[in-house]
Scaffold this motif. Structure first.
Motif, PDB file in Angstrom:
ATOM      1  N   ALA A 139      38.414   5.897 -13.552  1.00 53.17           N
ATOM      2  CA  ALA A 139      37.934   6.761 -12.464  1.00 53.17           C
ATOM      3  C   ALA A 139      36.627   6.163 -11.954  1.00 53.17           C
ATOM      4  CB  ALA A 139      37.767   8.192 -12.958  1.00 53.17           C
ATOM      5  N   ASN A 140      35.514   6.612 -12.511  1.00 57.10           N
ATOM      6  CA  ASN A 140      34.206   6.055 -12.138  1.00 57.10           C
ATOM      7  C   ASN A 140      33.993   4.675 -12.746  1.00 57.10           C
ATOM      8  OD1 ASN A 140      33.430   8.277 -10.583  1.00 57.10           O
ATOM      9  ND2 ASN A 140      32.833   9.394 -12.417  1.00 57.10           N
ATOM     10  N   GLY A 141      34.647   4.381 -13.857  1.00 53.30           N
ATOM     11  CA  GLY A 141      34.616   3.051 -14.430  1.00 53.30           C
ATOM     12  C   GLY A 141      33.466   2.754 -15.370  1.00 53.30           C
ATOM     13  N   ASP A 142      32.710   3.764 -15.779  1.00 51.89           N
ATOM     14  CA  ASP A 142      31.556   3.515 -16.646  1.00 51.89           C
ATOM     15  C   ASP A 142      31.954   2.882 -17.973  1.00 51.89           C
ATOM     16  OD1 ASP A 142      29.566   4.522 -14.851  1.00 51.89           O
ATOM     17  OD2 ASP A 142      30.227   6.550 -15.350  1.00 51.89           O
ATOM     18  N   ALA A 143      32.953   3.435 -18.643  1.00 51.55           N
ATOM     19  CA  ALA A 143      33.382   2.881 -19.930  1.00 51.55           C
ATOM     20  C   ALA A 143      33.952   1.478 -19.740  1.00 51.55           C
ATOM     21  CB  ALA A 143      34.414   3.789 -20.598  1.00 51.55           C
ATOM     22  N   ALA A 144      34.728   1.287 -18.690  1.00 52.80           N
ATOM     23  CA  ALA A 144      35.309  -0.036 -18.438  1.00 52.80           C
ATOM     24  C   ALA A 144      34.211  -1.068 -18.189  1.00 52.80           C
ATOM     25  CB  ALA A 144      36.265   0.025 -17.243  1.00 52.80           C
ATOM     26  N   ARG A 145      33.236  -0.733 -17.359  1.00 51.71           N
ATOM     27  CA  ARG A 145      32.147  -1.680 -17.103  1.00 51.71           C
ATOM     28  C   ARG A 145      31.363  -1.966 -18.381  1.00 51.71           C
ATOM     29  NH1 ARG A 145      32.028   1.227 -12.398  1.00 51.71           N
ATOM     30  NH2 ARG A 145      30.375   2.598 -13.163  1.00 51.71           N
ATOM     31  N   GLY A 146      31.195  -0.939 -19.231  1.00 56.74           N
ATOM     32  CA  GLY A 146      30.508  -1.145 -20.502  1.00 56.74           C
ATOM     33  C   GLY A 146      31.248  -2.112 -21.401  1.00 56.74           C
ATOM     34  N   ARG A 172      36.978  -5.058  -9.867  1.00 61.85           N
ATOM     35  CA  ARG A 172      37.532  -6.118  -9.012  1.00 61.85           C
ATOM     36  C   ARG A 172      36.427  -6.873  -8.274  1.00 61.85           C
ATOM     37  NH1 ARG A 172      41.690  -1.813  -7.812  1.00 61.85           N
ATOM     38  NH2 ARG A 172      43.544  -2.454  -8.976  1.00 61.85           N
ATOM     39  N   GLU A 173      35.384  -6.168  -7.873  1.00 56.37           N
ATOM     40  CA  GLU A 173      34.271  -6.814  -7.160  1.00 56.37           C
ATOM     41  C   GLU A 173      33.534  -7.821  -8.038  1.00 56.37           C
ATOM     42  OE1 GLU A 173      32.013  -3.498  -5.674  1.00 56.37           O
ATOM     43  OE2 GLU A 173      33.388  -3.194  -3.985  1.00 56.37           O
ATOM     44  N   GLN A 174      33.706  -7.730  -9.345  1.00 54.87           N
ATOM     45  CA  GLN A 174      33.116  -8.707 -10.256  1.00 54.87           C
ATOM     46  C   GLN A 174      34.008  -9.950 -10.381  1.00 54.87           C
ATOM     47  OE1 GLN A 174      31.551  -7.191 -14.074  1.00 54.87           O
ATOM     48  NE2 GLN A 174      31.964  -5.149 -13.274  1.00 54.87           N
ATOM     49  N   GLY A 175      35.112  -9.973  -9.634  1.00 56.78           N
ATOM     50  CA  GLY A 175      36.036 -11.101  -9.696  1.00 56.78           C
ATOM     51  C   GLY A 175      36.989 -11.011 -10.881  1.00 56.78           C
ATOM     52  N   VAL A 203      42.218  -6.845 -16.869  1.00 58.02           N
ATOM     53  CA  VAL A 203      42.135  -5.445 -17.272  1.00 58.02           C
ATOM     54  C   VAL A 203      43.430  -4.769 -16.832  1.00 58.02           C
ATOM     55  CG1 VAL A 203      40.869  -3.275 -16.995  1.00 58.02           C
ATOM     56  CG2 VAL A 203      39.613  -5.456 -16.982  1.00 58.02           C
ATOM     57  N   GLY A 204      44.081  -4.083 -17.763  1.00 53.78           N
ATOM     58  CA  GLY A 204      45.286  -3.315 -17.463  1.00 53.78           C
ATOM     59  C   GLY A 204      44.987  -1.842 -17.613  1.00 53.78           C
ATOM     60  N   ILE A 205      45.251  -1.077 -16.569  1.00 47.77           N
ATOM     61  CA  ILE A 205      44.953   0.357 -16.548  1.00 47.77           C
ATOM     62  C   ILE A 205      46.252   1.119 -16.321  1.00 47.77           C
ATOM     63  CG2 ILE A 205      43.706   2.195 -15.336  1.00 47.77           C
ATOM     64  CD1 ILE A 205      41.813   0.287 -16.803  1.00 47.77           C
ATOM     65  N   VAL A 206      46.505   2.120 -17.143  1.00 53.15           N
ATOM     66  CA  VAL A 206      47.711   2.928 -16.966  1.00 53.15           C
ATOM     67  C   VAL A 206      47.633   3.692 -15.645  1.00 53.15           C
ATOM     68  CG1 VAL A 206      49.120   4.814 -17.877  1.00 53.15           C
ATOM     69  CG2 VAL A 206      48.132   3.125 -19.445  1.00 53.15           C
ATOM     70  N   ASN A 250      35.493   4.893  -7.507  1.00 55.48           N
ATOM     71  CA  ASN A 250      35.120   3.494  -7.342  1.00 55.48           C
ATOM     72  C   ASN A 250      35.228   2.617  -8.586  1.00 55.48           C
ATOM     73  OD1 ASN A 250      32.978   4.400  -8.818  1.00 55.48           O
ATOM     74  ND2 ASN A 250      31.402   3.664  -7.431  1.00 55.48           N
ATOM     75  N   GLY A 251      35.712   3.125  -9.705  1.00 59.60           N
ATOM     76  CA  GLY A 251      35.722   2.356 -10.941  1.00 59.60           C
ATOM     77  C   GLY A 251      36.504   1.062 -10.876  1.00 59.60           C
ATOM     78  N   ALA A 252      37.750   1.117 -10.455  1.00 58.76           N
ATOM     79  CA  ALA A 252      38.580  -0.095 -10.404  1.00 58.76           C
ATOM     80  C   ALA A 252      38.010  -1.087  -9.399  1.00 58.76           C
ATOM     81  CB  ALA A 252      40.020   0.259 -10.053  1.00 58.76           C
ATOM     82  N   GLN A 253      37.566  -0.590  -8.268  1.00 59.11           N
ATOM     83  CA  GLN A 253      37.003  -1.476  -7.254  1.00 59.11           C
ATOM     84  C   GLN A 253      35.766  -2.196  -7.778  1.00 59.11           C
ATOM     85  OE1 GLN A 253      38.502  -2.371  -4.540  1.00 59.11           O
ATOM     86  NE2 GLN A 253      36.852  -3.767  -4.001  1.00 59.11           N
TER      87      GLN A 253
END
Length: 189
Positions: free
Chosen positions: A128-135, A166-169, A150-153, A160-163
Motif C-alpha cells: 500500500a504505502n510501501g513503508d515495510a517494503a522500502r525498509g 519502481r522509481e528506484q529502478g 519484488v513480488g507482491i500478491v 504510492n508504495g509500489a510506484q
C-alpha cells in the motif's frame, strides 16, 4: 491471476477507501492450494533470474514466500518485526511505520542468512504505502546482496508504495492490482 481476483471479491472486506481486510485469504487463514499456485506464478516470473534466496517480512508474507521458495528450490529467509533475546547482535535493522497496525516497528534480518553473493527475490502479501517494503529493500541493499525483484500478491495501485519501489529502478511484479476501494467496492486495475 483471475482466480485470486475472484477470491478477493468473494472473501475480502472493504473497511474504508484505503483499507481492505483479507483475513480469509492472507492474514489469518491460508488456502494451501491457492498459496502454492501464487508461489508458482512468482516462480515462473523469476525462474530465469538465478534466485538464491526468497526474502519476506513476517508474518503474512511467509506462506506465499514459502511457496515461491519451494517452487524455485531455494531457502526462504524472513525478517522479524522485533528483536528477540536470541537475535543476531549484528543484524540489519530498519525502523518502519506500519499503517495497518498504527505503530512504528523494527524490521530485523540476520546477516547470517543473507550474503553479498545472494540474488534475492522479495515476496510480500500486500503493498500500500510501501513503508515495510522500502525498509526491507534498504536492508537487502545494505547487505550487499542483489535484489533481483519484488513480488507482491496484492498491489493497491491507488497508493504510492509500489510506484516508490519502481522509481528506484527495482522490478516489481504484482499478481493483482487494485485501483480503488471507493464506495466500499473493489475495482481492479
Amino acid at each position: 491471476m483471475e482466480e485470486l481476483k475472484q477470491r478477493i471479491l468473494a472473501e475480502a472486506t472493504v473497511l474504508s477507501h484505503d483499507v481492505l481486510k483479507l483475513d480469509a485469504l492472507l492474514n489469518q487463514q491460508v488456502d494451501p492450494q491457492l498459496t502454492m499456485r501464487m508461489g508458482q506464478e512468482f516462480a515462473e516470473l523469476y525462474r530465469s533470474e538465478q534466485i538464491t534466496r526468497v526474502v519476506t517480512v513476517e508474518s503474512s508474507g511467509i506462506p506465499v514466500a514459502f511457496a515461491t521458495a519451494y517452487e524455485l528450490g531455494v531457502p526462504l529467509v524472513f525478517a522479524r518485526r522485533k528483536k528477540t533475546l536470541l537475535a543476531d547482535p549484528d543484524a540489519l535493522v530498519e525502523r518502519v511505520p506500519s499503517f495497518t497496525k498504527g505503530i512504528v516497528t523494527d524490521i530485523v534480518l540476520s546477516q547470517q542468512f543473507i550474503t553479498a553473493e545472494d540474488r534475492i527475490l522479495f515476496i510480500d502479501d500486500i503493498i500500500a504505502n510501501g513503508d515495510a517494503a522500502r525498509g526491507l529493500v534498504k536492508i537487502i541493499q545494505r547487505s550487499g546482496a542483489t535484489l533481483v525483484g519484488v513480488g507482491i500478491v496484492i498491489e493497491k495501485s491507488f497508493q504510492n508504495g509500489a510506484q516508490s519501489i519502481r522509481e528506484q529502478g527495482i522490478r516489481l511484479d504484482s499478481l493483482v492490482k487494485i485501483a480503488s476501494l471507493d464506495e466500499g467496492k473493489i475495482t481492479f486495475a
